[in-house]
Design a protein around this motif. Sequence first.
Motif, PDB file in Angstrom:
ATOM      1  N   THR A 142      43.470  19.214  23.105  1.00  0.00           N
ATOM      2  CA  THR A 142      43.801  18.217  24.119  1.00  0.00           C
ATOM      3  C   THR A 142      42.863  17.030  23.960  1.00  0.00           C
ATOM      4  N   SER A 143      43.251  15.918  24.558  1.00  0.00           N
ATOM      5  CA  SER A 143      42.444  14.703  24.520  1.00  0.00           C
ATOM      6  C   SER A 143      42.994  13.744  25.565  1.00  0.00           C
ATOM      7  N   PRO A 144      42.368  12.574  25.713  1.00  0.00           N
ATOM      8  CA  PRO A 144      42.939  11.579  26.632  1.00  0.00           C
ATOM      9  C   PRO A 144      44.344  11.150  26.208  1.00  0.00           C
ATOM     10  N   TRP A 145      44.729  11.402  24.952  1.00  0.00           N
ATOM     11  CA  TRP A 145      46.029  10.974  24.456  1.00  0.00           C
ATOM     12  C   TRP A 145      47.051  12.101  24.387  1.00  0.00           C
ATOM     13  N   ARG A 169      39.619  25.087  18.886  1.00  0.00           N
ATOM     14  CA  ARG A 169      40.627  24.729  19.893  1.00  0.00           C
ATOM     15  C   ARG A 169      39.878  24.249  21.122  1.00  0.00           C
ATOM     16  N   GLY A 170      40.462  23.306  21.856  1.00  0.00           N
ATOM     17  CA  GLY A 170      39.834  22.835  23.084  1.00  0.00           C
ATOM     18  C   GLY A 170      40.045  21.345  23.273  1.00  0.00           C
ATOM     19  N   GLU A 171      39.172  20.740  24.056  1.00  0.00           N
ATOM     20  CA  GLU A 171      39.236  19.309  24.374  1.00  0.00           C
ATOM     21  C   GLU A 171      38.511  18.519  23.291  1.00  0.00           C
ATOM     22  N   VAL A 172      39.206  17.548  22.683  1.00  0.00           N
ATOM     23  CA  VAL A 172      38.595  16.690  21.672  1.00  0.00           C
ATOM     24  C   VAL A 172      37.903  15.541  22.391  1.00  0.00           C
ATOM     25  N   VAL A 173      36.607  15.418  22.160  1.00  0.00           N
ATOM     26  CA  VAL A 173      35.799  14.383  22.802  1.00  0.00           C
ATOM     27  C   VAL A 173      35.454  13.332  21.748  1.00  0.00           C
ATOM     28  N   PHE A 174      35.882  12.115  22.021  1.00  0.00           N
ATOM     29  CA  PHE A 174      35.672  11.001  21.103  1.00  0.00           C
ATOM     30  C   PHE A 174      34.370  10.278  21.455  1.00  0.00           C
ATOM     31  N   PRO A 175      33.709   9.658  20.469  1.00  0.00           N
ATOM     32  CA  PRO A 175      32.501   8.892  20.762  1.00  0.00           C
ATOM     33  C   PRO A 175      32.847   7.660  21.614  1.00  0.00           C
TER      34      PRO A 175
END
Length: 181
Positions: A142-145, A169-175
Motif C-alpha cells: 500500500t502507499s498514498p497512491w 509486504r506492507g506500507e511503502v514509505v517514500f522519502p
Amino acid sequence: MTTLRLRPEDPADAGAVRRVLAAAFARPDVTTPPEVGLVDELRGSDAWVPPLAMVAEYGGEVVGFALLTRVRVTSDAGVAPALALGPVAVAPHRQRIGLGTSVVQAALDAATELGERLVVVLGDPAYYRRFGFGRADELGLTSPWSGLGEPWQALTLPPTTSGEGPPPRGEVVFPPPWSKV
C-alpha cells in the motif's frame, strides 16, 4: 554510426539530466516541472543510490534517464528496503525509438545485481507491464497512491542468492521529496 550507451549517472551529468527532465515533462503552465526538483532533492538525500541513477547516452549526448531510489516497506514484521522507479524521461527528439525501455531495463538490471528485491512505480500499466510490473496491491503493498488502482505497481526482482525469502509486504514509505510531486 550512432551508438547507445547505458551507464550510471556521473556527477557531471546533473545538468544534462535536468535538461532531459525539463524537456520531457514540459508543460505550458509550469516554468520548471516538479520532476526536476524531485531529482535534485533526491540526489542530496539518503534515498539516492548512485549506481541506480541510469542515463542513456546516444551519440555522446545524455538523452534518457531512469531513477531508482530507496523507499521503505513497513509492516508488523518491521522495516524492509525497497526501491521506487521514477522519474523516467527521454528527450523529446529521441522518444519512440526504445531509449526509455533500454534505460529502465538497465536500471532494473543494476538493482538486481545489487541484490535488491522489490521495485514500485506509479505509471502506465501498459508500459511498465513489459518489465514484469503488476498491481502492487496484489503483492500486499500500500502507499498514498494505492487508491489509483492499476497505475500503482510493483516488480519482484529475481533473488541473487538461494534461500532469500519473499519480498516485503506492507506500507511503502517514500522519502520526503516525493510529497511535492
